[in-house]
Write an enzyme that holds these catalytic residues in place. Sequence first.
Site: not given
Ligand code: SAH
Length: 214
Positions: A65
């Site tokens: 993000s």
């Molecule tokens: N907090 C992360 C942001 C990653 S983007 C960072 O700091 O890098 C969002 C993430 O949510 C992705 O890795 C995606 O695979 C995950 N995601 C999407 N749906 C999800 C779910 N139902 N349960 C767990 N993770 C999920």
Amino acid sequence: MLKDTPKHQGKRNQLIKILEQKGITDKKVLEAIKNIPRHLFMDSTFEDHAYQDKAFPIGAGQTISQPFTVAFQTQLLQIQPNDKVLEIGTGSGYQCALLVALNAKIYSIERQLELFKKTNLFLPKIGLKPKKLIFGDGYKGLPAEAPFDSIIVTAGAPFIPKPLMGQLKIGGRLVIPVGNDPQIMTLLVRKGPKEFEKTTFGEFRFVPMLENKN
Ligand code: SAH
């Protein structure tokens, strides 16, 4: 390989200034961002992008993000030391590391096996170890460890999953971007067993929260 240098630190100081200009005021959050080498959470080829205020691909179709978004969500959580926190969407682990640096006990769920494995190996290497990373579906939350002082969702949720509301302590805070492109940043504070106070904070853009795991 895992190298942090004065050059990187200098770029982080610049980033902090930008975040302050954009309205981030929480000193502890800014301090933690200053101390965490965000470039290590990205492929080294893209190091130049690490301290710009933007999201970036991390593989498996996902993104780390934007720093402003991470700071904004973290500020809304109002973390106190030893808070028990659940994160949905571990991704690169950057948001998770920030919460560890704020002395929260953090549990984080990721639905993509590839990212789960990578981040599970990486975080201990930089000394920012969460309580537990879980490969699973964040829509279900983590009943075994509930209730939580706060829950943060870092993917765009089409609706607010009921299990997450149920796994908050009274007084607990849920920070979740709700809707389909863009999402509205939403804060729910649990006021009683069935009472929640809702506040919204404008538009943000996230990759979608998907069901199940893969
Ligand atoms: N907090 C992360 C942001 C990653 S983007 C960072 O700091 O890098 C969002 C993430 O949510 C992705 O890795 C995606 O695979 C995950 N995601 C999407 N749906 C999800 C779910 N139902 N349960 C767990 N993770 C999920």
